[in-house]
Design a protein around this motif. Structure first.
Motif, PDB file in Angstrom:
ATOM      1  N   ASP A  18       0.612  -0.863  -0.038  1.00 57.77           N
ATOM      2  CA  ASP A  18       0.018   0.236   0.311  1.00 57.77           C
ATOM      3  C   ASP A  18       1.389   1.182   0.222  1.00 57.77           C
ATOM      4  O   ASP A  18       0.360   2.533  -0.505  1.00 57.77           O
ATOM      5  CB  ASP A  18      -1.142   0.357   1.124  1.00 57.77           C
ATOM      6  CG  ASP A  18      -1.711  -0.424   1.030  1.00 57.77           C
ATOM      7  OD1 ASP A  18      -2.173  -1.487   0.148  1.00 57.77           O
ATOM      8  OD2 ASP A  18      -2.754  -1.036   2.112  1.00 57.77           O
ATOM      9  N   GLN A  56      -9.356  -0.788   2.232  1.00 54.98           N
ATOM     10  CA  GLN A  56      -8.232   0.152   1.840  1.00 54.98           C
ATOM     11  C   GLN A  56      -7.974   0.408   0.797  1.00 54.98           C
ATOM     12  O   GLN A  56      -7.073   1.415   0.245  1.00 54.98           O
ATOM     13  CB  GLN A  56      -7.447  -0.004   3.152  1.00 54.98           C
ATOM     14  CG  GLN A  56      -5.854   0.987   3.332  1.00 54.98           C
ATOM     15  CD  GLN A  56      -5.101   0.775   4.309  1.00 54.98           C
ATOM     16  OE1 GLN A  56      -5.541  -0.275   5.169  1.00 54.98           O
ATOM     17  NE2 GLN A  56      -4.271   0.824   3.988  1.00 54.98           N
ATOM     18  N   GLU A  59      -9.814   1.893  -1.852  1.00 49.87           N
ATOM     19  CA  GLU A  59      -9.773   3.315  -1.520  1.00 49.87           C
ATOM     20  C   GLU A  59      -9.066   4.410  -2.055  1.00 49.87           C
ATOM     21  O   GLU A  59      -8.981   5.253  -2.578  1.00 49.87           O
ATOM     22  CB  GLU A  59     -10.012   3.632   0.107  1.00 49.87           C
ATOM     23  CG  GLU A  59     -10.802   4.816   0.314  1.00 49.87           C
ATOM     24  CD  GLU A  59     -12.040   5.373   0.307  1.00 49.87           C
ATOM     25  OE1 GLU A  59     -12.322   7.097  -0.197  1.00 49.87           O
ATOM     26  OE2 GLU A  59     -12.823   4.027   0.171  1.00 49.87           O
TER      27      GLU A  59
END
Length: 819
Positions: A18, A56, A59
Motif C-alpha cells: 500500500d 483500504q 479506497e
C-alpha cells in the motif's frame, strides 16, 4: 509457521504494498499506481471484499481513478465497495456522496441529485443537523443546483451550510478546508449569477487560506489550482486583466504538472483561458485553447458530455467573431457544423435532466444553456441568412427547443398522487395555512415532479420535430410562423458588448421552404404591442378617424416587422407559435393591406405553443356532452340554513375580470346568464348557473366535448405592495403562476367578505389536474384569460395553459377585457 505469525507477516506485506502505491501516486505516476493497486485489489479478493485490506486498497484506487479522470471505472468500483460497507457508517455516507460527485463529473446530473440527497438525509439522521459532514453535503448539492441553474436553491443550501459553520466555532479553525470549500462554492455561485464583486473577496480569502497549506503539503494542490482559476475568471470579469492573465497561466501550469496534458481539469483550465482570450479579442489564441479543451473532453469524458458541448459552443462563437474580423467566411460554416453537434449533445442532456427535476427547475436549467440556440439564430439571421441549410438547421433547433417544458408537464398530469398534492397546495394557500405547511407540501410536490417523469421518452418526440416533418403535415395553403425571443450576438461588436433581446421569425410551408428573418429589438416591439392592445381595447371615441389613424400606424409597423415575407401572400390558414410579449398580440386584429383587419384577408389564424404541436399529441377521443358554466352566484354563502331565505346579490357589472390594479371584487355578471342559456340551447348538454356553479361541481366535470365558461377570471401579475383583499393576501405568498390565476365561481365574493369558509375560486393549478382528455374545445369567456406569466421560449403560464395541460385540445381565450 503459526497462523497468527502468518497473519502478521501478511499485514506487513500489505502495508508495504500500500505504501508503494501511495508513493507512486504522490509522485504523480498515476498509471503505475493504478496498475499496482488493481493487482493488489484482485489478490485480496480471496479475503473477501468486506475485509479491511480490500476496502483500504479500493479506497486508494478510487482516489487514483478520480485524479486520473477515469470516472466510469471509479463508479463501478465505488458501487462494488459500497455493497460491502456498513450502511450506517460514516464511510458509507462519504462514499455515497462521492458516488454522487462521480455521476456529476460524468454529466449524469439526473443520477447525482438523488444520491446527494440520500447522503444528506443519512448524515442528518445519524450525525445530527449541525455536523460538519452535513455542511459538506449541503455544499455539494449547492454546486449541482448551480450547474442546473437553480441559483435560489443553491444559495439557500450554502446559507444553511454557513449557519452550521457559524454555530461550530469549536471545529471551525481545525477544519479550515471545510471553510475553504464553502468560500469557493459561494464564490462560484456568485460568479454564475453575475455578482463578480461579491465573488472576488470570497476567492481572495480562500487563496490566502490555501496557499500556505498547499505549500506545506497539507492541502492537495488541485484545490489551490481550482481556486486560482476561478479567481482569474472573476478578475477578468472585473477588468483586472493583468492579475487574471497571471492566475490563468499559473493554474494551467499547475494542473498540467499535476494531471498531465490529457485530463478534464486541464481541459477546464484551457476552456476558461480561451474564454478570457476571446474577451480580449485574441481569437487565434482562444481558438487553440478551445480546440485543445474540446479534444481532451471528448477523449476523456466522451462525445455526449455536457462539458464537450460547452467547449464546442465556445469554439463556434470564436469562429464567428474571427470570421468577421478576418473576412474569412468559411469560419461561419465551421461554426454552423459545431453548433449542430452541440445541439445533438444538448438534446440528450436535456431529455435526461428535464425528466428528473421539478417543474420550476426545468425552466432554470434551460436558461443556463439557451445561449447556444441564440448564437445559432444570430448566425442564421446574420451572415448565413442566404444559406438554406443554415436556415433549416436553426428552424429545426427552435422546433425542438420551444415549449419543451410543456411535454414534461403533460407526463406529470397523469399521476394521481401529484394531482392530489397540487390541489392540496392550492387549498393551503387560499386558506392562508402556515408557511411551514405550504413549504412541506411544495417540497413533496418537487420530489414527485422529479420522479414521475423518469420514464418519459422526451428525446424521441424532440428528434421527430424537424422542418421536414412539419412541412409534411401542413396542407396546401397553410404555413407555420414560429417566433423566438433570443439574445442577438452582433459579430461586428466586441465579444463583451451587451446582447439585446430580439425577436426572430421563421416561416415554413409547402413550396415555401424555410425562411428566417430578424424582426427587431424586443423592447421596441413590446412597446408597440402594448400600444396596439390599448388601441384595440379602447371604446370608440368621438374622434374615431384619429383613433383609426393611430391604429393603422402602429399596427402596420408591427405587420412590417413581424410578418415580413407574408404580407403579400394569399393564405388560407396561418399557424402562429409566438414567444415573449407576442403571445399577447392579437395577430388577426392587425390591419390588413387593403384596410380592415388581417383576418379579412381570408386568413384563419391559429395559435400554437410550438410548431412541434403540428405533429400532434396523444389526444383522447369521444368527449361527453357539452358543459356550460355561467353566471355563478358570487355572493352565495353556502347551502342555506333553516332560518335563511337566500343570499343577497350585488349589482351587476359587465367587465369579466378582477382588476388587479384595484381591489379584487367579484360582482355579478348579468349578461353571462343569457350567454349561458343561449349556448345551452345551441349545444345542449349540462348547464350550471348561479349556486350550481360551485368549485366542487366544476372540478367534477369530466371530459365534455365542449366546455364553455362565462365568469370572472383573475391573474395576479406582481407581488402587491399591500394586500387589500383576502384573495390578494393569499396569492401574494406564492410566485407560482398557476396559483396566481384562476376563475371565480359560486361563493367567491362571499369568501372574500369572510362570509364563507370555502374560497369559491378555482386556481389554474387545480384546473390543470382536471380530466378534460377528449374535450375538443374549451371556451374561456372571461377577461384576459390568455394572460399569465411569460417565460422565454416556453409560452404563457396561466389559465389557458392549465386547460391544455388538463387535456383540452383547443382553448379559446381573450387577450383583453370581455364585456
Amino acid at each position: 509457521m503459526p497462523e497468527n505469525t502468518r497473519g502478521i507477516f501478511q499485514t506487513a506485506r500489505d502495508a508495504v504494498a500500500d505504501a508503494r502505491v501511495r508513493g507512486l501516486f504522490s509522485n504523480k505516476k498515476y498509471r503505475e499506481a493504478r496498475d499496482l493497486a488493481n493487482e493488489l485489489l484482485l489478490r485480496r479478493e480471496i479475503l473477501g471484499k468486506s475485509h479491511p485490506s480490500w476496502q483500504q486498497c479500493a479506497e486508494t484506487l478510487l482516489e487514483i481513478y478520480y485524479v486520473s479522470g477515469e470516472y466510469e471505472r471509479a463508479v463501478r468500483l465505488m458501487e462494488d465497495a459500497m455493497r460491502f460497507t456498513d450502511e450506517n457508517s460514516q464511510l458509507y455516507f462519504t462514499r455515497l456522496s462521492k458516488l454522487a460527485g462521480l455521476h456529476e463529473k460524468m454529466g449524469a446530473y439526473e443520477s447525482a441529485e438523488p444520491l446527494y440527497l440520500q447522503a444528506l438525509q443519512l448524515r442528518k439522521s445519524t450525525l445530527g443537523d449541525e455536523h460538519p459532514d452535513v455542511m459538506s453535503s449541503l455544499s455539494y448539492l449547492a454546486a449541482l443546483y448551480r450547474k442546473l441553474g437553480a441559483y435560489q436553491k443553491a444559495e439557500k443550501h450554502l446559507n444553511d451550510a454557513k449557519s452550521i459553520l457559524d454555530k461550530s466555532q469549536s471545529w471551525h479553525r481545525k477544519r479550515e478546508p471545510v471553510y475553504e470549500n464553502w468560500l469557493v462554492s459561494m464564490a462560484m455561485l456568485q460568479h454564475a449569477m453575475g455578482r463578480y464583486e461579491s465573488a472576488e473577496p470570497l476567492l481572495s480569502e480562500a487563496l490566502l487560506l490555501q496557499e500556505p497549506r498547499q505549500s506545506l503539503g497539507e492541502r492537495p494542490e488541485r484545490f489551490y489550482a481550482t481556486t486560482l482559476s476561478l479567481h482569474a475568471g472573476t478578475c477578468a470579469a472585473l477588468g483586472m486583466h493583468q492579475q487574471a492573465e497571471e492566475h490563468f497561466v499559473k493554474a494551467l501550469d499547475m494542473r498540467r504538472a499535476l494531471f498531465g496534458t490529457n485530463h478534464p481539469h486541464v481541459a477546464a483550465s484551457l476552456h476558461e483561458f480561451g474564454v478570457y482570450r476571446m474577451a480580449c479579442d485574441k481569437f487565434s489564441a482562444a481558438e487553440e485553447a478551445f480546440k485543445e479543451s474540446a479534444r481532451i473532453r471528448e477523449t476523456t469524458l466522451g462525445e455526449d458530455h455536457p462539458l464537450l458541448a460547452e467547449s464546442l459552443s465556445a469554439l463556434a462563437e470564436c469562429y464567428c467573431f474571427k470570421s468577421f474580423q478576418t473576412g474569412f467566411e468559411q469560419g461561419y460554416h465551421e461554426a454552423l457544423k459545431l453548433l449542430k453537434k452541440v445541439g445533438q449533445i444538448r438534446l440528450k442532456t436535456i431529455s435526461k435532466v428535464l425528466r428528473s427535476v421539478s417543474e420550476s427547475r426545468r425552466f432554470a436549467y434551460l436558461q443556463t444553456i439557451e445561449s447556444t440556440l441564440h448564437l445559432l439564430v444570430s448566425l442564421v439571421v446574420g451572415p448565413l441568412h442566404k444559406d438554406e441549410n443554415a436556415r433549416i438547421a436553426a428552424f429545426d433547433a427552435v422546433l425542438k427547443w420551444k415549449g419543451i417544458t410543456f411535454d414534461a408537464q403533460l407526463a406529470e398530469e397523469k399521476d394521481p398522487e401529484l394531482a392530489m398534492l397540487r390541489n392540496k397546495l392550492a387549498r393551503l394557500i387560499l386558506d392562508a395555512s402556515s408557511r411551514e405547511q405550504v413549504e412541506d407540501c411544495e417540497m413533496e410536490i418537487e420530489r414527485l415532479e422529479a420522479s414521475v417523469t423518469r420514464s418519459m421518452d422526451l428525446r424521441e418526440r424532440l428528434e421527430q420535430a424537424t422542418v421536414e416533418s412539419v412541412t409534411d403535415v401542413l396542407p396546401a395553403g397553410c404555413q407555420l410562423l414560429e417566433f423566438l425571443l433570443y439574445r442577438q450576438t452582433d459579430f461586428a461588436k466586441s465579444t463583451q458588448a451587451s446582447r439585446a433581446l430580439c425577436y426572430a421569425a421563421m416561416l415554413v410551408g409547402p413550396a415555401v421552404g424555410a425562411k428566417v428573418w430578424h424582426c427587431g429589438v424586443a423592447q421596441t416591439i413590446d412597446d408597440k404591442i402594448s400600444q396596439f392592445r390599448r388601441l384595440v381595447q379602447t371604446p370608440a371615441l368621438p374622434n374615431s378617424i384619429g383613433r383609426r389613424k393611430d391604429f393603422d400606424a402602429v399596427g402596420s409597423e408591427l405587420v412590417h416587422l413581424l410578418l415580413g415575407p407574408l404580407q403579400d401572400q394569399s393564405l388560407e390558414h396561418l399557424f402562429i407559435a409566438a414567444d415573449g410579449e407576442l403571445s399577447c398580440l392579437p395577430f388577426a386584429a392587425l390591419p390588413g393591406s387593403s384596410g380592415g383587419f388581417l383576418a379579412d384577408a381570408l386568413w384563419t389564424v391559429s395559435y400554437l405553443l410550438s410548431g412541434r404541436d403540428m405533429l400532434g399529441r396523444e389526444v383522447a377521443s369521444g368527449g361527453g356532452e357539452p358543459v356550460i358554466v355561467a353566471d355563478p352566484d358570487f355572493a352565495w354563502q353556502g347551502p342555506p340554513k333553516p332560518e335563511e331565505f337566500g343570499a343577497p346579490h350585488s349589482e351587476c357589472q359587465q367587465c369579466r375580470s378582477a382588476d388587479m390594479d384595484r381591489d379584487i371584487k367579484f360582482d355579478k355578471l348579468g349578461a353571462t346568464r343569457a350567454e349561458g342559456v343561449f349556448v345551452h340551447e345551441l349545444l345542449g348538454g349540462t348547464l350550471l348557473l348561479g349556486q350550481e356553479a360551485t368549485v366542487s361541481r366544476f372540478k367534477s366535470i369530466h371530459a365534455p366535448r365542449i366546455l364553455h365558461v362565462a365568469t370572472h377570471g383573475f391573474f395576479l401579475k406582481d407581488q402587491p405592495a399591500a394586500c387589500s383583499t383576502r384573495l390578494e393576501a393569499a396569492l401574494s405568498t406564492t410566485d407560482n403562476p398557476y396559483l396566481r390565476s384562476g376563475l371565480a365561481l359560486a361563493g367567491a365574493q362571499a369568501w372574500q367578505d369572510g362570509q364563507l369558509e370555502s374560497s369559491g375560486v378555482i386556481t389554474a393549478q387545480e384546473i390543470r389536474q382536471m380530466h378534460l382528455q377528449g374535450t375538443e374545445l374549451a371556451v374561456l369567456s372571461a377577461c384576459d384569460t390568455g394572460l399569465g406569466e411569460i417565460r422565454r421560449g416556453q409560452g404563457v403560464l396561466g389559465l389557458a395553459r392549465a386547460f391544455l395541460l388538463s387535456g383540452a385540445r383547443t382553448v379559446v381565450m381573450s387577450l383583453w377585457q370581455a364585456a
